[in-house]
Design a protein around this motif. Sequence first.
Motif, PDB file in Angstrom:
ATOM      1  N   THR A  65      51.496 109.695 -47.847  1.00  0.00           N
ATOM      2  CA  THR A  65      52.551 109.057 -47.069  1.00  0.00           C
ATOM      3  C   THR A  65      52.568 107.570 -47.377  1.00  0.00           C
ATOM      4  O   THR A  65      51.524 106.934 -47.415  1.00  0.00           O
ATOM      5  N   PHE A  66      53.749 107.051 -47.601  1.00  0.00           N
ATOM      6  CA  PHE A  66      53.865 105.609 -47.764  1.00  0.00           C
ATOM      7  C   PHE A  66      54.273 105.008 -46.420  1.00  0.00           C
ATOM      8  O   PHE A  66      54.962 105.628 -45.628  1.00  0.00           O
ATOM      9  N   VAL A  67      53.805 103.823 -46.152  1.00  0.00           N
ATOM     10  CA  VAL A  67      54.113 103.153 -44.895  1.00  0.00           C
ATOM     11  C   VAL A  67      55.350 102.294 -45.095  1.00  0.00           C
ATOM     12  O   VAL A  67      55.413 101.501 -46.027  1.00  0.00           O
ATOM     13  N   ASN A  68      56.326 102.501 -44.235  1.00  0.00           N
ATOM     14  CA  ASN A  68      57.526 101.672 -44.316  1.00  0.00           C
ATOM     15  C   ASN A  68      57.722 100.918 -43.006  1.00  0.00           C
ATOM     16  O   ASN A  68      56.860 100.917 -42.147  1.00  0.00           O
ATOM     17  N   LYS A  69      58.850 100.268 -42.855  1.00  0.00           N
ATOM     18  CA  LYS A  69      59.098  99.421 -41.689  1.00  0.00           C
ATOM     19  C   LYS A  69      59.274 100.221 -40.404  1.00  0.00           C
ATOM     20  O   LYS A  69      59.065  99.708 -39.317  1.00  0.00           O
ATOM     21  N   ASP A  70      59.637 101.486 -40.521  1.00  0.00           N
ATOM     22  CA  ASP A  70      59.865 102.327 -39.346  1.00  0.00           C
ATOM     23  C   ASP A  70      58.572 103.065 -38.997  1.00  0.00           C
ATOM     24  O   ASP A  70      58.261 104.107 -39.583  1.00  0.00           O
ATOM     25  N   THR A 129      57.296 106.852 -40.059  1.00  0.00           N
ATOM     26  CA  THR A 129      56.068 107.012 -40.837  1.00  0.00           C
ATOM     27  C   THR A 129      55.107 107.970 -40.145  1.00  0.00           C
ATOM     28  O   THR A 129      54.491 108.823 -40.789  1.00  0.00           O
ATOM     29  N   ASN A 174      53.687 106.042 -56.140  1.00  0.00           N
ATOM     30  CA  ASN A 174      53.765 105.268 -57.385  1.00  0.00           C
ATOM     31  C   ASN A 174      52.929 105.888 -58.502  1.00  0.00           C
ATOM     32  O   ASN A 174      53.314 105.830 -59.670  1.00  0.00           O
ATOM     33  N   HIS A 226      57.908 102.686 -60.171  1.00  0.00           N
ATOM     34  CA  HIS A 226      59.015 102.504 -59.223  1.00  0.00           C
ATOM     35  C   HIS A 226      60.269 103.227 -59.712  1.00  0.00           C
ATOM     36  O   HIS A 226      61.383 102.714 -59.581  1.00  0.00           O
TER      37      HIS A 226
END
Length: 164
Positions: A68-73, A77, A104, A115
Motif C-alpha cells: 500500500t502506498f500512503v497518500n494524502k487521504d 489509505t 515503484n 513512475h
Amino acid sequence: MKIIGIDPGLRNMGWGIVITDGPRLRHVANGIVHSSGDELGPRLAVLYRGLCAVIAEHAPDMAAVEQTFVNKDAVGTLKLGQARGIALLSVAEAGLSIGEYAPNAIKKTVVGVGHAGKEQIQHMVRFMLPGVQLTGPDAADALAVAICHAHHVQGRTLKIKAQA
C-alpha cells in the motif's frame, strides 16, 4: 512455478497468474474480484471469498501482493490497507509464500521506470505475455506484480546457484 499476483483494492481487487519456466513467462489467467456497497465488513468478505475461490481453482505455488502506498487521504489509505490485509490473509491461509513489492519496484521491473503510468504497464504486460486478454487495468497491475515476483525469485535462484 505458478505465481498469483494481487493488486489490492476495496472495489476492484485485481489478480493475475503466470507460470515461470526458467526465464520464460506464460499467462494462465487474470481477473478482478468486485465488491460494492457501503458497509466495509461485507465488502471485505466478498473480496476474501473471491480470492479464496481463485486460489482454489488455480492452485498457485506462491503469491505476490502490491504494498500500500500512503497518500494524502488517510481514510482511503486505511481502507486500502484493509483490502491488502484480505489479500495477505487469503494467500497465507492457502499456505503460500508471499512476496511484497512497492508500486515503484513493480513498475521499474516491468516497465523500466518507477513512475510508469497504467497504460505503460498494460503495454508491457501485453508485450511480456503475448496474446493475453486483460480483464481490466487492475488485472494488468496484478499480472505486473506476478511478473515482478517471478523476476525476483529467478534472480535469487541464480544467485544461490552461483554461490554453490
